[in-house]
Design a protein around this motif. Structure first.
Motif, PDB file in Angstrom:
ATOM      1  N   PRO A  73       0.827  -1.217   0.000  1.00 36.84           N
ATOM      2  CA  PRO A  73       0.000   0.000   0.000  1.00 36.84           C
ATOM      3  C   PRO A  73       0.858   1.262   0.000  1.00 36.84           C
ATOM      4  O   PRO A  73       1.930   1.309   0.597  1.00 36.84           O
ATOM      5  CB  PRO A  73      -0.803  -0.115   1.297  1.00 36.84           C
ATOM      6  CG  PRO A  73      -0.038  -1.061   2.142  1.00 36.84           C
ATOM      7  CD  PRO A  73       0.712  -1.974   1.225  1.00 36.84           C
ATOM      8  N   ILE A  74       0.376   2.270  -0.696  1.00 30.51           N
ATOM      9  CA  ILE A  74       1.067   3.556  -0.756  1.00 30.51           C
ATOM     10  C   ILE A  74       0.724   4.347   0.496  1.00 30.51           C
ATOM     11  O   ILE A  74      -0.422   4.413   0.905  1.00 30.51           O
ATOM     12  CB  ILE A  74       0.645   4.334  -2.015  1.00 30.51           C
ATOM     13  CG1 ILE A  74       1.130   3.619  -3.270  1.00 30.51           C
ATOM     14  CG2 ILE A  74       1.173   5.765  -1.977  1.00 30.51           C
ATOM     15  CD1 ILE A  74       0.650   4.246  -4.550  1.00 30.51           C
ATOM     16  N   GLU A  75       1.732   4.952   1.109  1.00 30.54           N
ATOM     17  CA  GLU A  75       1.532   5.851   2.240  1.00 30.54           C
ATOM     18  C   GLU A  75       2.156   7.185   1.883  1.00 30.54           C
ATOM     19  O   GLU A  75       3.296   7.233   1.429  1.00 30.54           O
ATOM     20  CB  GLU A  75       2.201   5.317   3.502  1.00 30.54           C
ATOM     21  CG  GLU A  75       1.550   4.094   4.067  1.00 30.54           C
ATOM     22  CD  GLU A  75       2.221   3.646   5.351  1.00 30.54           C
ATOM     23  OE1 GLU A  75       3.292   4.178   5.707  1.00 30.54           O
ATOM     24  OE2 GLU A  75       1.673   2.754   6.004  1.00 30.54           O
ATOM     25  N   THR A  76       1.418   8.252   2.085  1.00 27.46           N
ATOM     26  CA  THR A  76       1.954   9.574   1.811  1.00 27.46           C
ATOM     27  C   THR A  76       1.238  10.607   2.677  1.00 27.46           C
ATOM     28  O   THR A  76       0.092  10.415   3.060  1.00 27.46           O
ATOM     29  CB  THR A  76       1.840   9.932   0.315  1.00 27.46           C
ATOM     30  OG1 THR A  76       2.558  11.129   0.064  1.00 27.46           O
ATOM     31  CG2 THR A  76       0.406  10.099  -0.119  1.00 27.46           C
ATOM     32  N   ALA A  77       1.948  11.651   3.005  1.00 32.31           N
ATOM     33  CA  ALA A  77       1.376  12.791   3.728  1.00 32.31           C
ATOM     34  C   ALA A  77       2.066  14.033   3.183  1.00 32.31           C
ATOM     35  O   ALA A  77       3.227  14.285   3.489  1.00 32.31           O
ATOM     36  CB  ALA A  77       1.590  12.658   5.224  1.00 32.31           C
ATOM     37  N   THR A  78       1.364  14.784   2.338  1.00 29.48           N
ATOM     38  CA  THR A  78       1.951  15.964   1.708  1.00 29.48           C
ATOM     39  C   THR A  78       1.133  17.198   2.070  1.00 29.48           C
ATOM     40  O   THR A  78      -0.028  17.098   2.454  1.00 29.48           O
ATOM     41  CB  THR A  78       1.997  15.808   0.179  1.00 29.48           C
ATOM     42  OG1 THR A  78       0.668  15.717  -0.319  1.00 29.48           O
ATOM     43  CG2 THR A  78       2.795  14.590  -0.230  1.00 29.48           C
ATOM     44  N   MET A  79       1.777  18.356   1.939  1.00 28.49           N
ATOM     45  CA  MET A  79       1.079  19.611   2.214  1.00 28.49           C
ATOM     46  C   MET A  79       1.817  20.769   1.570  1.00 28.49           C
ATOM     47  O   MET A  79       3.037  20.720   1.386  1.00 28.49           O
ATOM     48  CB  MET A  79       0.970  19.853   3.716  1.00 28.49           C
ATOM     49  CG  MET A  79       2.292  20.186   4.382  1.00 28.49           C
ATOM     50  SD  MET A  79       2.149  20.650   6.099  1.00 28.49           S
ATOM     51  CE  MET A  79       1.741  19.106   6.844  1.00 28.49           C
ATOM     52  N   THR A  80       1.066  21.778   1.232  1.00 27.97           N
ATOM     53  CA  THR A  80       1.570  23.098   0.878  1.00 27.97           C
ATOM     54  C   THR A  80       0.673  24.052   1.640  1.00 27.97           C
ATOM     55  O   THR A  80      -0.516  24.157   1.346  1.00 27.97           O
ATOM     56  CB  THR A  80       1.483  23.351  -0.632  1.00 27.97           C
ATOM     57  OG1 THR A  80       2.198  22.311  -1.301  1.00 27.97           O
ATOM     58  CG2 THR A  80       2.068  24.699  -0.991  1.00 27.97           C
ATOM     59  N   THR A  81       1.240  24.731   2.647  1.00 30.87           N
ATOM     60  CA  THR A  81       0.369  25.455   3.569  1.00 30.87           C
ATOM     61  C   THR A  81       1.043  26.672   4.198  1.00 30.87           C
ATOM     62  O   THR A  81       2.263  26.741   4.289  1.00 30.87           O
ATOM     63  CB  THR A  81      -0.131  24.491   4.671  1.00 30.87           C
ATOM     64  OG1 THR A  81      -1.056  25.151   5.500  1.00 30.87           O
ATOM     65  CG2 THR A  81       0.998  23.975   5.512  1.00 30.87           C
ATOM     66  N   LEU A  82       0.212  27.608   4.605  1.00 32.17           N
ATOM     67  CA  LEU A  82       0.598  28.732   5.444  1.00 32.17           C
ATOM     68  C   LEU A  82       0.112  28.415   6.848  1.00 32.17           C
ATOM     69  O   LEU A  82      -1.026  27.980   7.021  1.00 32.17           O
ATOM     70  CB  LEU A  82      -0.067  30.021   4.974  1.00 32.17           C
ATOM     71  CG  LEU A  82       0.203  30.469   3.553  1.00 32.17           C
ATOM     72  CD1 LEU A  82      -0.716  31.633   3.204  1.00 32.17           C
ATOM     73  CD2 LEU A  82       1.641  30.876   3.398  1.00 32.17           C
ATOM     74  N   LEU A  83       0.951  28.632   7.854  1.00 36.21           N
ATOM     75  CA  LEU A  83       0.558  28.388   9.231  1.00 36.21           C
ATOM     76  C   LEU A  83       0.664  29.685  10.021  1.00 36.21           C
ATOM     77  O   LEU A  83       1.618  30.442   9.838  1.00 36.21           O
ATOM     78  CB  LEU A  83       1.467  27.334   9.877  1.00 36.21           C
ATOM     79  CG  LEU A  83       1.450  25.947   9.258  1.00 36.21           C
ATOM     80  CD1 LEU A  83       2.583  25.794   8.273  1.00 36.21           C
ATOM     81  CD2 LEU A  83       1.573  24.899  10.319  1.00 36.21           C
ATOM     82  N   ILE A  84      -0.305  29.929  10.881  1.00 35.53           N
ATOM     83  CA  ILE A  84      -0.278  31.088  11.759  1.00 35.53           C
ATOM     84  C   ILE A  84      -0.804  30.626  13.112  1.00 35.53           C
ATOM     85  O   ILE A  84      -1.697  29.797  13.186  1.00 35.53           O
ATOM     86  CB  ILE A  84      -1.099  32.270  11.207  1.00 35.53           C
ATOM     87  CG1 ILE A  84      -0.914  33.507  12.067  1.00 35.53           C
ATOM     88  CG2 ILE A  84      -2.554  31.908  11.034  1.00 35.53           C
ATOM     89  CD1 ILE A  84      -1.461  34.780  11.453  1.00 35.53           C
ATOM     90  N   GLY A  85      -0.216  31.150  14.169  1.00 36.51           N
ATOM     91  CA  GLY A  85      -0.677  30.743  15.494  1.00 36.51           C
ATOM     92  C   GLY A  85       0.138  31.384  16.594  1.00 36.51           C
ATOM     93  O   GLY A  85       0.875  32.348  16.373  1.00 36.51           O
ATOM     94  N   GLY A  86       0.021  30.812  17.766  1.00 40.64           N
ATOM     95  CA  GLY A  86       0.742  31.309  18.922  1.00 40.64           C
ATOM     96  C   GLY A  86       1.240  30.162  19.776  1.00 40.64           C
ATOM     97  O   GLY A  86       0.593  29.122  19.882  1.00 40.64           O
ATOM     98  N   LYS A  87       2.431  30.354  20.352  1.00 39.14           N
ATOM     99  CA  LYS A  87       3.043  29.339  21.209  1.00 39.14           C
ATOM    100  C   LYS A  87       3.496  29.993  22.509  1.00 39.14           C
ATOM    101  O   LYS A  87       3.802  31.183  22.531  1.00 39.14           O
ATOM    102  CB  LYS A  87       4.262  28.710  20.535  1.00 39.14           C
ATOM    103  CG  LYS A  87       3.983  28.068  19.208  1.00 39.14           C
ATOM    104  CD  LYS A  87       5.205  27.427  18.615  1.00 39.14           C
ATOM    105  CE  LYS A  87       6.093  28.466  17.959  1.00 39.14           C
ATOM    106  NZ  LYS A  87       7.211  27.910  17.208  1.00 39.14           N
TER     107      LYS A  87
END
Length: 186
Positions: A87-101
């Motif tokens: 089985p193929i496994e993949t986790a891809t993204m193209t994203t902007l992230l904004i938040g607070g830590k």
């Protein structure tokens, strides 16, 4: 989810007002770059990419910092996904992230270890495929950042960290090995 964005805006609005009243007005920005990898929650295979992040550092006291951040992350599929057996496994993204830590650290010169945790929003496209699921989503989703790292140097202005982002809506996790530099504003 419909209450998440207004809540995030309220937090940042209150933060900016509280900043003016702070007796310890140290304005610092931190620029971090890193090697990123992602995988499905239930997967073993991972994909890799890059990350660049800009943080504003508001020092509450010598142990605790509040850090709003803005980040760009791109993780693409490995070419081996198309020719592997099983089985193929993949986790891809193209994203902007904004938040607070919130960063909790040991305030030592030259070597200040820390832990941080927060909440944020990701806007972009995600694809998560494993033996048990297939998710392709584009939009705004929340994420949970957590990091461990160390600030180095006599002014603790060099940062080495392992950052993790958990994306529950798309069932993938992201890890980033980063190096960063703090710049003081006058």
């Amino acid at each position: 989810m419909k209450y998440f964005i207004p809540l995030l805006l309220l937090i940042f609005t209150n933060f900016s007002q509280a900043q003016d009243e702070s007796p310890n007005k140290q304005n610092n920005f931190s620029i971090n770059i890193g090697y990123a990898f992602s995988q499905p929650y239930e997967g073993e295979e991972y994909n890799h990419g890059g990350n660049i992040q800009l943080e504003y550092k508001h020092i509450l006291n010598k142990f605790i910092d509040i850090r709003p951040y803005f980040s760009l992350m791109a993780i693409k599929s490995n070419s081996d996904d198309l020719i592997q057996d099983g089985p193929i496994e993949t986790a891809t993204m193209t994203t902007l992230l904004i938040g607070g830590k919130t960063r909790i650290k040991a305030p030592l010169k030259w070597f200040a270890p820390y832990f941080e945790i927060g909440i944020g929003a990701s806007y972009g496209s995600f694809k998560t495929i494993s033996a048990k699921l297939s998710i392709k989503k584009t939009g705004l989703f929340y994420h949970i950042p957590a990091s461990v790292g160390v600030e180095l140097g006599p002014k603790n202005n060099i940062n080495l960290a392992l950052n993790y982002y958990y994306h529950p809506n798309v069932e993938q996790k992201t890890g980033i090995a980063t190096i960063g530099f703090s710049l003081k504003l006058k």
